[in-house]
Design an enzyme around this catalytic site. Structure first.
Site, PDB file in Angstrom:
ATOM      1  N   ASN A  24      -4.464   2.307 -13.481  1.00 37.98           N
ATOM      2  CA  ASN A  24      -3.490   1.326 -12.844  1.00 37.98           C
ATOM      3  C   ASN A  24      -2.014   1.936 -13.050  1.00 37.98           C
ATOM      4  OD1 ASN A  24      -2.749  -1.197 -11.779  1.00 37.98           O
ATOM      5  ND2 ASN A  24      -2.072  -1.997 -14.146  1.00 37.98           N
TER       6      ASN A  24
ATOM      7  N   LEU B 245      -3.816  -6.843  -7.784  1.00 36.84           N
ATOM      8  CA  LEU B 245      -3.437  -7.833  -8.757  1.00 36.84           C
ATOM      9  C   LEU B 245      -4.565  -8.900  -9.240  1.00 36.84           C
ATOM     10  CD1 LEU B 245      -0.408  -9.160  -6.415  1.00 36.84           C
ATOM     11  CD2 LEU B 245      -0.498  -7.516  -8.174  1.00 36.84           C
TER      12      LEU B 245
ATOM     13  N   HIS C 196       1.918   0.176 -13.491  1.00 39.00           N
ATOM     14  CA  HIS C 196       2.825  -1.149 -13.633  1.00 39.00           C
ATOM     15  C   HIS C 196       4.129  -0.630 -13.340  1.00 39.00           C
ATOM     16  CE1 HIS C 196       3.057  -4.949 -14.860  1.00 39.00           C
ATOM     17  NE2 HIS C 196       4.239  -4.625 -15.806  1.00 39.00           N
TER      18      HIS C 196
ATOM     19  N   ASP D 264      -2.838  -5.016 -17.813  1.00 37.47           N
ATOM     20  CA  ASP D 264      -1.870  -4.068 -18.377  1.00 37.47           C
ATOM     21  C   ASP D 264      -1.790  -3.745 -19.807  1.00 37.47           C
ATOM     22  OD1 ASP D 264      -0.754  -4.636 -15.955  1.00 37.47           O
ATOM     23  OD2 ASP D 264       0.197  -6.535 -16.435  1.00 37.47           O
TER      24      ASP D 264
ATOM     25  N   GLY E 118       0.833  -1.174   0.023  1.00 41.34           N
ATOM     26  CA  GLY E 118      -0.115  -0.042  -0.060  1.00 41.34           C
ATOM     27  C   GLY E 118       0.799   1.457   0.082  1.00 41.34           C
ATOM     28  N   SER E 119       2.019   1.124  -0.262  1.00 41.79           N
ATOM     29  CA  SER E 119       2.855   2.561  -0.402  1.00 41.79           C
ATOM     30  C   SER E 119       2.413   3.421  -1.474  1.00 41.79           C
ATOM     31  CB  SER E 119       4.215   2.381  -0.714  1.00 41.79           C
ATOM     32  OG  SER E 119       4.486   1.625  -2.005  1.00 41.79           O
ATOM     33  N   ASN E 120       1.945   2.960  -2.703  1.00 41.89           N
ATOM     34  CA  ASN E 120       1.061   3.758  -3.446  1.00 41.89           C
ATOM     35  C   ASN E 120      -0.165   4.427  -3.103  1.00 41.89           C
ATOM     36  OD1 ASN E 120       2.597   3.959  -6.283  1.00 41.89           O
ATOM     37  ND2 ASN E 120       2.836   1.744  -5.798  1.00 41.89           N
TER      38      ASN E 120
HETATM   39  C1  GAR Z   1       3.922  -1.617  -7.017  1.00 39.17           C
HETATM   40  O1  GAR Z   1       5.306  -1.393  -7.347  1.00 39.17           O
HETATM   41  C2  GAR Z   1       3.147  -1.449  -8.473  1.00 39.17           C
HETATM   42  O2  GAR Z   1       3.690  -0.842  -9.500  1.00 39.17           O
HETATM   43  C3  GAR Z   1       3.077  -3.053  -8.627  1.00 39.17           C
HETATM   44  O3  GAR Z   1       2.966  -3.504  -7.401  1.00 39.17           O
HETATM   45  C4  GAR Z   1       3.498  -2.704  -6.399  1.00 39.17           C
HETATM   46  C5  GAR Z   1       2.569  -2.394  -5.081  1.00 39.17           C
HETATM   47  O4  GAR Z   1       3.129  -1.833  -4.299  1.00 39.17           O
HETATM   48  N1  GAR Z   1       2.051  -3.290  -9.423  1.00 39.17           N
HETATM   49  C6  GAR Z   1       1.864  -4.346 -10.180  1.00 39.17           C
HETATM   50  O5  GAR Z   1       2.675  -5.076 -10.240  1.00 39.17           O
HETATM   51  C7  GAR Z   1       0.610  -4.249 -11.038  1.00 39.17           C
HETATM   52  N2  GAR Z   1       0.639  -5.431 -12.244  1.00 39.17           N
HETATM   53  P1  GAR Z   1       2.504  -1.069  -2.997  1.00 39.17           P
HETATM   54  O6  GAR Z   1       1.617  -2.117  -2.471  1.00 39.17           O
HETATM   55  O7  GAR Z   1       3.550  -0.945  -1.864  1.00 39.17           O
HETATM   56  O8  GAR Z   1       1.799   0.107  -3.415  1.00 39.17           O
END
Ligand code: GAR
Length: 199
Positions: free
Chosen positions: A114, A97, A116, A157, A16-18
């Protein structure tokens, strides 16, 4: 008269950093409001982050998400009704995911974004997420990688690309060091969302 601030709902599956960056940005800028975080894993760290930041957070099962039938505050509801009740304008996938089902794409056309962790169209598709992406990029000997922010359509994607940023990949890089470089680039996501929403 002030225009209404758009409401966004975040879907996440992991750390969940994003999601945290997006929530903090929304509070600083008042450009959109994060009304809820939905996650398909009860134990994901995104719940802790949302709790700390004062954003309501919920869990749905993958089957409930697929079939538009979730348990929300102890009651069986359609996800689409819940999203309407939250007056949702946009859905933001942040490390989410699961494949987005057709009923949601129909309800939110061009309103699901999204992020990626690679330069699409390369290194996307089913099973290409998180460390698998970085391992594949390094194994292929790529000289650069990066991030892609795109609209979501009915393929993994795949939808229209809104933003890309690049970073170099060196022979010394490991999946962990590449993750860090990509992670830095991901800080752009909240602003890209703001710009897209503003039109
Ligand atoms: C992030 O790096 C995002 O780009 C990736 O998962 C990570 C989630 O990090 N997304 C994918 O791979 C989608 N296909 P987070 O939970 O810390 O935000």
């Amino acid at each position: 008269m002030n225009a209404k601030i758009p409401n966004i709902v975040i879907f996440a599956s992991g750390s969940g950093s994003n999601a945290e960056n997006i929530i903090n940005w929304s509070k600083e800028r008042n450009c959109y409001r994060v009304t809820a975080v939905f996650c398909n894993r009860k134990d994901a760290f995104v719940h802790t982050r949302a709790e700390r930041l004062g954003v309501p957070h919920f869990t749905f099962s993958p089957a409930g998400f697929r079939d538009n039938s979730i348990i929300y505050n102890g009651v069986q509801r359609t996800l689409t009704d819940v999203l309407s009740e939250l007056e949702t304008d946009y859905i933001i996938l942040a490390g989410f995911l699961l494949k987005v089902p057709g009923y949601l794409l129909e309800s939110y056309p061009e309103r699901i974004l999204n992020i990626h962790p690679a330069l699409l169209p390369s290194y996307g598709g089913k099973g290409m997420y998180g460390e698998y992406v970085h391992k594949a990029v390094i194994a292929a000997g790529e000289k650069e990688s990066g991030i892609t922010i795109h609209l979501v359509d009915n393929q993994y994607d795949h939808g229209r690309i809104l933003y890309q940023a690049k970073c170099p990949v060196s022979p010394e890089d490991t999946p962990e060091t590449l993750f860090e470089k990509v992670h830095q680039l991901e800080r752009a996501y909240p602003e890209v969302i703001e710009k897209y929403i503003r039109g």
